[in-house]
Design a protein around this motif. Structure first.
Motif, PDB file in Angstrom:
ATOM      1  N   GLN A 251       0.843  -1.194   0.000  1.00 32.57           N
ATOM      2  CA  GLN A 251       0.000   0.000   0.000  1.00 32.57           C
ATOM      3  C   GLN A 251       0.883   1.250   0.000  1.00 32.57           C
ATOM      4  OE1 GLN A 251      -3.433  -0.013   2.576  1.00 32.57           O
ATOM      5  NE2 GLN A 251      -3.437  -2.227   2.724  1.00 32.57           N
ATOM      6  N   ASN A 252       1.844   1.246  -0.905  1.00 36.88           N
ATOM      7  CA  ASN A 252       2.820   2.325  -1.013  1.00 36.88           C
ATOM      8  C   ASN A 252       2.676   2.983  -2.391  1.00 36.88           C
ATOM      9  OD1 ASN A 252       5.103   3.951  -1.232  1.00 36.88           O
ATOM     10  ND2 ASN A 252       6.378   2.539  -0.056  1.00 36.88           N
ATOM     11  N   PRO A 253       1.814   3.994  -2.522  1.00 36.90           N
ATOM     12  CA  PRO A 253       1.543   4.575  -3.850  1.00 36.90           C
ATOM     13  C   PRO A 253       2.746   5.277  -4.472  1.00 36.90           C
ATOM     14  CG  PRO A 253       0.477   5.857  -2.116  1.00 36.90           C
ATOM     15  CD  PRO A 253       0.988   4.614  -1.469  1.00 36.90           C
ATOM     16  N   LEU A 254       3.644   5.839  -3.659  1.00 34.96           N
ATOM     17  CA  LEU A 254       4.836   6.471  -4.218  1.00 34.96           C
ATOM     18  C   LEU A 254       5.730   5.439  -4.899  1.00 34.96           C
ATOM     19  CD1 LEU A 254       5.881   9.035  -1.456  1.00 34.96           C
ATOM     20  CD2 LEU A 254       4.943   9.530  -3.715  1.00 34.96           C
ATOM     21  N   ALA A 255       5.944   4.319  -4.212  1.00 39.22           N
ATOM     22  CA  ALA A 255       6.771   3.265  -4.798  1.00 39.22           C
ATOM     23  C   ALA A 255       6.105   2.683  -6.040  1.00 39.22           C
ATOM     24  CB  ALA A 255       7.023   2.166  -3.770  1.00 39.22           C
ATOM     25  N   GLU A 256       4.779   2.573  -6.015  1.00 38.93           N
ATOM     26  CA  GLU A 256       4.077   2.029  -7.170  1.00 38.93           C
ATOM     27  C   GLU A 256       4.196   2.972  -8.374  1.00 38.93           C
ATOM     28  OE1 GLU A 256      -0.310   0.380  -8.579  1.00 38.93           O
ATOM     29  OE2 GLU A 256      -0.064   1.235  -6.566  1.00 38.93           O
ATOM     30  N   THR A 257       4.079   4.275  -8.125  1.00 36.54           N
ATOM     31  CA  THR A 257       4.220   5.241  -9.222  1.00 36.54           C
ATOM     32  C   THR A 257       5.609   5.156  -9.834  1.00 36.54           C
ATOM     33  OG1 THR A 257       2.702   6.711  -8.041  1.00 36.54           O
ATOM     34  CG2 THR A 257       3.969   7.663  -9.840  1.00 36.54           C
ATOM     35  N   SER A 258       6.615   5.091  -8.971  1.00 35.92           N
ATOM     36  CA  SER A 258       7.987   4.969  -9.460  1.00 35.92           C
ATOM     37  C   SER A 258       8.171   3.689 -10.271  1.00 35.92           C
ATOM     38  CB  SER A 258       8.958   4.986  -8.271  1.00 35.92           C
ATOM     39  OG  SER A 258      10.288   4.928  -8.697  1.00 35.92           O
ATOM     40  N   ALA A 259       7.560   2.592  -9.810  1.00 38.78           N
ATOM     41  CA  ALA A 259       7.670   1.326 -10.540  1.00 38.78           C
ATOM     42  C   ALA A 259       7.018   1.430 -11.918  1.00 38.78           C
ATOM     43  CB  ALA A 259       7.020   0.203  -9.729  1.00 38.78           C
ATOM     44  N   TRP A 260       5.854   2.089 -11.993  1.00 36.69           N
ATOM     45  CA  TRP A 260       5.194   2.268 -13.292  1.00 36.69           C
ATOM     46  C   TRP A 260       6.085   3.051 -14.251  1.00 36.69           C
ATOM     47  CZ3 TRP A 260       1.905  -0.894 -14.843  1.00 36.69           C
ATOM     48  CH2 TRP A 260       0.812  -1.326 -14.096  1.00 36.69           C
ATOM     49  N   GLY A 264       7.542   1.580 -17.762  1.00 34.33           N
ATOM     50  CA  GLY A 264       7.376   2.282 -19.029  1.00 34.33           C
ATOM     51  C   GLY A 264       8.696   2.568 -19.710  1.00 34.33           C
ATOM     52  N   ASN A 265       9.695   2.961 -18.929  1.00 31.84           N
ATOM     53  CA  ASN A 265      11.003   3.278 -19.490  1.00 31.84           C
ATOM     54  C   ASN A 265      11.623   2.078 -20.178  1.00 31.84           C
ATOM     55  OD1 ASN A 265      14.288   3.680 -18.242  1.00 31.84           O
ATOM     56  ND2 ASN A 265      13.439   4.860 -19.925  1.00 31.84           N
ATOM     57  N   VAL A 266      11.602   0.923 -19.520  1.00 27.41           N
ATOM     58  CA  VAL A 266      12.213  -0.272 -20.101  1.00 27.41           C
ATOM     59  C   VAL A 266      11.397  -0.763 -21.299  1.00 27.41           C
ATOM     60  CG1 VAL A 266      12.899  -2.657 -19.674  1.00 27.41           C
ATOM     61  CG2 VAL A 266      13.282  -0.925 -17.925  1.00 27.41           C
ATOM     62  N   ALA A 267      10.066  -0.746 -21.175  1.00 31.68           N
ATOM     63  CA  ALA A 267       9.220  -1.150 -22.304  1.00 31.68           C
ATOM     64  C   ALA A 267       9.472  -0.250 -23.513  1.00 31.68           C
ATOM     65  CB  ALA A 267       7.748  -1.110 -21.903  1.00 31.68           C
ATOM     66  N   GLU A 268       9.666   1.037 -23.270  1.00 26.08           N
ATOM     67  CA  GLU A 268       9.968   1.978 -24.358  1.00 26.08           C
ATOM     68  C   GLU A 268      11.277   1.596 -25.045  1.00 26.08           C
ATOM     69  OE1 GLU A 268      11.526   6.562 -24.579  1.00 26.08           O
ATOM     70  OE2 GLU A 268       9.986   6.077 -23.104  1.00 26.08           O
ATOM     71  N   ILE A 269      12.294   1.282 -24.255  1.00 30.00           N
ATOM     72  CA  ILE A 269      13.589   0.892 -24.820  1.00 30.00           C
ATOM     73  C   ILE A 269      13.456  -0.384 -25.650  1.00 30.00           C
ATOM     74  CG2 ILE A 269      15.906   0.047 -24.223  1.00 30.00           C
ATOM     75  CD1 ILE A 269      15.784   1.946 -21.793  1.00 30.00           C
ATOM     76  N   LEU A 270      12.615  -1.296 -25.176  1.00 33.60           N
ATOM     77  CA  LEU A 270      12.417  -2.561 -25.877  1.00 33.60           C
ATOM     78  C   LEU A 270      11.497  -2.423 -27.086  1.00 33.60           C
ATOM     79  CD1 LEU A 270      12.075  -4.961 -22.804  1.00 33.60           C
ATOM     80  CD2 LEU A 270      14.011  -4.800 -24.377  1.00 33.60           C
ATOM     81  N   ALA A 276       4.474   0.634 -22.826  1.00 25.73           N
ATOM     82  CA  ALA A 276       5.107   1.806 -22.221  1.00 25.73           C
ATOM     83  C   ALA A 276       4.095   2.911 -21.986  1.00 25.73           C
ATOM     84  CB  ALA A 276       6.246   2.304 -23.109  1.00 25.73           C
ATOM     85  N   ALA A 277       3.274   3.190 -22.993  1.00 25.37           N
ATOM     86  CA  ALA A 277       2.270   4.248 -22.859  1.00 25.37           C
ATOM     87  C   ALA A 277       1.288   3.930 -21.738  1.00 25.37           C
ATOM     88  CB  ALA A 277       1.523   4.430 -24.178  1.00 25.37           C
ATOM     89  N   ALA A 278       0.862   2.679 -21.639  1.00 24.21           N
ATOM     90  CA  ALA A 278      -0.074   2.294 -20.582  1.00 24.21           C
ATOM     91  C   ALA A 278       0.548   2.476 -19.200  1.00 24.21           C
ATOM     92  CB  ALA A 278      -0.508   0.841 -20.778  1.00 24.21           C
TER      93      ALA A 278
END
Length: 540
Positions: A251-260, A264-270, A276-278
């Motif tokens: 239940q850590n929304p800051l960590a979840e936002t950072s994970a998203w 996205g960053n890695v999906a964009e690179i791939l 990534a957009a999602a």
């Protein structure tokens, strides 16, 4: 995030045996952790209603430090354990050590970092003098956390390694896992990514062995960072996805936002632009809910990248300007730097060289002030493109070589490949086809090794054009066919995008199909040419 971006050392192997973790277990730990996490997530979803009712009674960890550079969030855990060793009221040294330990925790929480450092160093001296290993361990872990927060990685590593020895000697597996996780963060900061992976995987093994309900999002996020920095993007994506799931359970929304954002960053690179957009949209929504303007700016800038990659520079410009305004509001200089670089890039796409140059010059100065060599390399790479477009070829060559050197020194294979490709493009414009092919051939294995499909496709297309230019038509056809195959693989991941975005993406790659079809006709293969154009018309 916003910028889009194995040898095992002896010390790493030594660390395996020193920690008593079997090598085979380390190699399989991600599979174990993933299965464990999936089971817990399913159980969590089944009982989510009950968990929400209990929300107020849950003890939540709020000691997080967010880093919005290239990667993720860093978890910070302080130990304020009161030593259990017996002492009398007359034992002034023991009482003073305890007072200093707790005072340091209070000072840290109030942002008085230098005072906390002084208190804990004094407490450490007392505990070491008393031979109180429990107090010494608590203080060492806190000092390691604080030195890491202050960016002093050398002292942080020293304190944490001593803490690790003590935790292992005492058999305290919980603290050992925390120390290993923090050591992984320090190794990441030092650029020692294999050591980081070894430490973080060992922390995961200990958490699983202790039966913890999930692996800490901070540990998984750092593991993703280590894999990403080492160029292993598929493994990084897995770790960040697990971090996002753990953040939900915490239940850590800051960590979840950072994970998203990291997903996205890695999906964009791939080249997985739909995923990534999602992910970026999820990050944006959560950041807005939290009213966290720094994270909101990061998400908007990242969405701008997707627009630019899909051939939508006007939409990218809007997103970048919104991101810049948010970063300026909160005084986030690193975010301002990234936005400046992105604005310089998008104005190049919009054929506005003067505005582009202004933004890039501002970015170069700010990168120097912040000591950010990664952003400096990105800026130089874009400045080289500016000079290339202005036909200042000699200047472009010099600037691209400077960027390549910085990327190489930072171990950024993707960036180095980009600089090499631009050197090839410059050589091509100067009429040196052999030099151009050599540069592109240097760049190709770098991006293939990290599974960067988008850049690989661009390099193969460039090689096809160059081989065609020197009359090697069959070789050119092979390069274009490989490029088209990669484009189609990327196209399969666009289902999450709007029809307008899918059309814009197809427009950016149509030239490869058309060039391949023309070559096939020239080599008297009209049926194959027709099939290629048919595939393009049907959107793959």
């Amino acid at each position: 995030m916003e910028m889009g971006v194995v040898m095992i050392h002896f010390d790493t192997l030594k660390g395996y045996f020193r920690l008593g973790v079997p090598v085979l277990l380390i190699r399989s730990v991600q599979t174990v952790a993933q299965r464990h996490l999936q089971t817990v997530v399913q159980r969590h979803l089944q009982t989510v209603a009950q968990r929400r009712l209990q929300k107020r009674s849950l003890a939540l960890s709020s000691a997080l430090i967010l880093s919005l550079g290239v990667l993720g969030h860093l978890g910070l855990t302080l130990l304020s354990v009161v030593p259990t060793q017996a002492y009398t009221a007359n034992d002034q040294q023991q009482s003073e050590a305890r007072r200093l330990l707790l005072l340091g925790v209070q000072q840290f929480e109030q942002g008085q970092l230098s005072q906390a450092l002084q208190s804990w160093e004094m407490a450490l001296g007392h505990y070491q003098s008393l031979g109180d290993r429990t107090g010494e361990l608590s203080t060492l872990v806190n000092l390691g956390s604080l030195y890491r927060t202050l960016g002093q990685d050398g002292p942080a590593q020293q304190r944490l390694m001593t803490a690790l020895d003590l935790a292992q000697a005492q058999g305290d597996r919980s603290v050992e896992a925390q120390v290993l996780s923090q050591l992984g963060t320090v190794y990441n900061q030092l650029g020692q990514h294999q050591q980081a992976i070894a430490a973080l995987q060992a922390a995961v093994v200990l958490d699983v062995a202790q039966g913890k309900p999930w692996i800490a999002a901070a540990t998984l996020g750092q593991l993703g960072q280590a894999h990403q920095s080492g160029g292993n993007y598929p493994q990084a994506l897995v770790a960040f996805q697990q971090a996002q799931q753990s953040a939900v359970l915490e239940q850590n929304p800051l960590a979840e936002t950072s994970a998203w954002l990291n997903i996205g960053n890695v999906a964009e690179i791939l080249g997985q632009y739909g995923e990534a957009a999602a992910a970026y949209k999820s990050a944006l929504e959560q950041a807005q809910t939290l009213n966290h303007q720094q994270l909101e700016g990061a998400a908007l800038g990242s969405l701008g990248n997707i627009h630019l990659l899909l051939g939508q520079p006007e939409q990218a410009l809007t997103a970048y300007e919104q991101a810049l305004a948010l970063h300026q509001t909160v005084g986030d200089r690193a975010g301002i730097l990234t936005s400046s670089i992105n604005l310089g890039r998008v104005y190049q796409e919009l054929s506005d060289p003067d505005r582009s140059l202004n933004w890039l010059q501002d970015a170069l100065q700010l990168a120097a002030e912040l000591g950010d060599s990664v952003s400096e390399a990105h800026t130089l790479n874009l400045l080289g493109q500016h000079y290339l477009a202005q036909e200042h070829y000699e200047t472009a060559m010099i600037v691209f070589q400077q960027a390549q050197t910085l990327y190489h020194n930072d171990g950024d294979r993707r960036g180095e490949a980009s600089a090499l490709a631009h050197l090839g493009q410059t050589a091509q414009q100067m009429g040196d086809v052999s030099e151009a092919i050599g540069r592109f051939q240097q760049a190709l294995p770098l991006v293939q090794a990290i599974n960067d499909q988008a850049t690989t496709g661009k390099i193969l297309s460039a090689l096809g054009q160059l081989e065609q230019q020197r009359g090697q038509l069959d070789t050119a056809i092979l390069h274009y066919q490989e490029a088209v195959t990669l484009r189609e693989a990327m196209g399969q991941g666009l289902t999450d995008l709007s029809p307008e975005q899918r059309v814009a993406f197809f427009d950016t790659i149509a030239a490869d199909y058309q060039a391949l079809a023309a070559l096939l006709v020239e080599r008297d293969r009209p049926d194959e040419a027709a099939a290629i154009l048919e595939r393009l018309d049907q959107g793959f």
